[in-house]
Write an enzyme that holds these catalytic residues in place. Sequence first.
Site, PDB file in Angstrom:
ATOM      1  N   PHE A 141       0.854  -1.191   0.000  1.00  0.00           N
ATOM      2  CA  PHE A 141       0.000   0.000   0.000  1.00  0.00           C
ATOM      3  C   PHE A 141       0.886   1.237   0.000  1.00  0.00           C
ATOM      4  O   PHE A 141       1.766   1.371   0.847  1.00  0.00           O
ATOM      5  CB  PHE A 141      -0.925   0.018   1.225  1.00  0.00           C
ATOM      6  CG  PHE A 141      -1.854   1.190   1.212  1.00  0.00           C
ATOM      7  CD1 PHE A 141      -2.978   1.193   0.392  1.00  0.00           C
ATOM      8  CD2 PHE A 141      -1.600   2.323   1.986  1.00  0.00           C
ATOM      9  CE1 PHE A 141      -3.833   2.281   0.352  1.00  0.00           C
ATOM     10  CE2 PHE A 141      -2.450   3.412   1.950  1.00  0.00           C
ATOM     11  CZ  PHE A 141      -3.567   3.395   1.133  1.00  0.00           C
ATOM     12  N   ASP A 226       9.234   2.996   1.755  1.00  0.00           N
ATOM     13  CA  ASP A 226       8.014   3.670   2.189  1.00  0.00           C
ATOM     14  C   ASP A 226       7.879   3.423   3.690  1.00  0.00           C
ATOM     15  O   ASP A 226       7.435   2.356   4.127  1.00  0.00           O
ATOM     16  CB  ASP A 226       6.807   3.114   1.422  1.00  0.00           C
ATOM     17  CG  ASP A 226       5.486   3.742   1.882  1.00  0.00           C
ATOM     18  OD1 ASP A 226       5.459   4.372   2.953  1.00  0.00           O
ATOM     19  OD2 ASP A 226       4.483   3.587   1.162  1.00  0.00           O
ATOM     20  N   LYS A 255       2.280   9.959   8.330  1.00  0.00           N
ATOM     21  CA  LYS A 255       1.588   9.451   9.533  1.00  0.00           C
ATOM     22  C   LYS A 255       2.130  10.048  10.840  1.00  0.00           C
ATOM     23  O   LYS A 255       1.723  11.121  11.223  1.00  0.00           O
ATOM     24  CB  LYS A 255       1.586   7.925   9.531  1.00  0.00           C
ATOM     25  CG  LYS A 255       0.711   7.365   8.406  1.00  0.00           C
ATOM     26  CD  LYS A 255       0.084   6.026   8.731  1.00  0.00           C
ATOM     27  CE  LYS A 255      -1.063   5.699   7.804  1.00  0.00           C
ATOM     28  NZ  LYS A 255      -0.662   4.985   6.602  1.00  0.00           N
TER      29      LYS A 255
HETATM   30  C1  LIG Z   1      -0.920   5.283   5.164  1.00  0.00           C
HETATM   31  C2  LIG Z   1       0.105   4.875   4.171  1.00  0.00           C
HETATM   32  C3  LIG Z   1       0.284   5.576   2.968  1.00  0.00           C
HETATM   33  C4  LIG Z   1      -0.644   6.707   2.537  1.00  0.00           C
HETATM   34  O1  LIG Z   1      -0.588   7.810   3.386  1.00  0.00           O
HETATM   35  P1  LIG Z   1      -1.738   8.939   3.268  1.00  0.00           P
HETATM   36  O2  LIG Z   1      -1.303   9.973   4.262  1.00  0.00           O
HETATM   37  O3  LIG Z   1      -3.019   8.263   3.615  1.00  0.00           O
HETATM   38  O4  LIG Z   1      -1.732   9.437   1.880  1.00  0.00           O
HETATM   39  C5  LIG Z   1       1.291   5.183   2.123  1.00  0.00           C
HETATM   40  N1  LIG Z   1       2.104   4.154   2.430  1.00  0.00           N
HETATM   41  C6  LIG Z   1       1.974   3.466   3.577  1.00  0.00           C
HETATM   42  C7  LIG Z   1       2.931   2.350   3.884  1.00  0.00           C
HETATM   43  C8  LIG Z   1       0.968   3.792   4.483  1.00  0.00           C
HETATM   44  O5  LIG Z   1       0.822   3.075   5.603  1.00  0.00           O
END
Ligand SMILES: *Cc1c(COP(=O)(O)O)cnc(C)c1O
Length: 415
Positions: A141, A226, A255
């Site tokens: 994700f 990420d 986050k």
């Molecule tokens: C939450 C998340 C995202 C997306 O972040 P947003 O602030 O919702 O755009 C991308 N990568 C990972 C691994 C995430 O947990």
Amino acid sequence: MSPWNNSITRDLFDQVMVPTYNPPQAIPVRGEGSRVWDQQGREYIDFAGGIAVTCLGHAHPRLLSALQKQAAKVWHLSNVMTNEPALRLARRLCELTFAERVFFTNSGAEANEAALKLSRKHASARFGAHKHEIIAFEQAFHGRTLFTVSVGGQPKYTEGFEPLPAGIRHVPYNDLAAVEAVISERTCAVIVEPILGEAGIVPGDPTFLAGLRTLCDRNSALLIFDEIQTGVGRTGELYAYMGLGVTPDILTTAKGLGGGIPIGAMLTTAPIAASFAVGSHGSTYGGNPLACAVANEAVAIVSEPALLAGVRARHQELTDALRLLAARYGVFDQIRGRGLLIGCALTERWQGRAREFLRMGLDEGVMLLVAGADTLRLAPSLVIPQADLDEGLRRLERVLARALASEPSRGDGDG
Ligand SMILES: *Cc1c(COP(=O)(O)O)cnc(C)c1O
């Protein structure tokens, strides 16, 4: 007369909101530390942390003070001018990590968007347009913009949004041979979560992540970590890469970065950053003084060694307790994750039903998360007090007891 409800209730959600979410009835109105209260004054222990965001809980005095101080000075200037909080935060991130350059965004998806665009720009300038392929992982994700859902490995998030950006290849996570089979001189970047978050809290094998580093080096491809979910102390390290002995070329963070204020960042080295020039990329709000002032304070607090040691200690305590609950109730078995990013894999009988536990959790006064349909996820504040941790576990135990009670025994082996 207004066609809408006078009162602010869950019903109003269906009348005025685009139906991308289906929230429960309860509407929280106040939080302090790891406790939250709803409109009716019911109290919840927060084991969800706003999806691994409120890393210092709610209304942390130092974050509140940073926010209020900056709010009285200047909120917004745009990138036509720079500002002190952004420069302070960028300097701090460079001091604390491998990074030499920072680009600020408002969310995780935007940080990944910047990372992916930078990788393409970097490769096309140095090697030519043929070097544009991105390797990503099934179930990964990376956010909800069109580019980031396309790079993410969950087809349900791209269905109906075609045509999608091209040049993206997906291979199974933790499978180095699969990466080796597709990586080539056409690859510009490999993007990976050190722990698969949304897909069920699946830690990357250290040898797999180190192997990606080697394969990227051999193919002149950039390695993007990420760390949007794993960053800012979540795993017990400031960033997960620090505990792995693998340094990425680009790291994305969001986050926990603002402790609840929307902010993201892309971190990279000076030579790679140089592939972006004035005008290559931008954001109106990215790097705004208000968000940066709060994030600067959040990172200062989280990077203290005692805080990170506390995350590792709480991990041990929480996973020990969860293992006891697993043995006692049999609702989940495997406990995965690092630090305070923990996944409890539901046993066969409960497969696909993770969301039911969120509702039962609210009934018992504990806010939980899921990661996919088969995993309960816990991502509490990194500084959750002992009493709240204990009380949250008692409430979680009541959830498990209730789940079993609501479900007549089907006997052994009946999945
Ligand atoms: C939450 C998340 C995202 C997306 O972040 P947003 O602030 O919702 O755009 C991308 N990568 C990972 C691994 C995430 O947990």
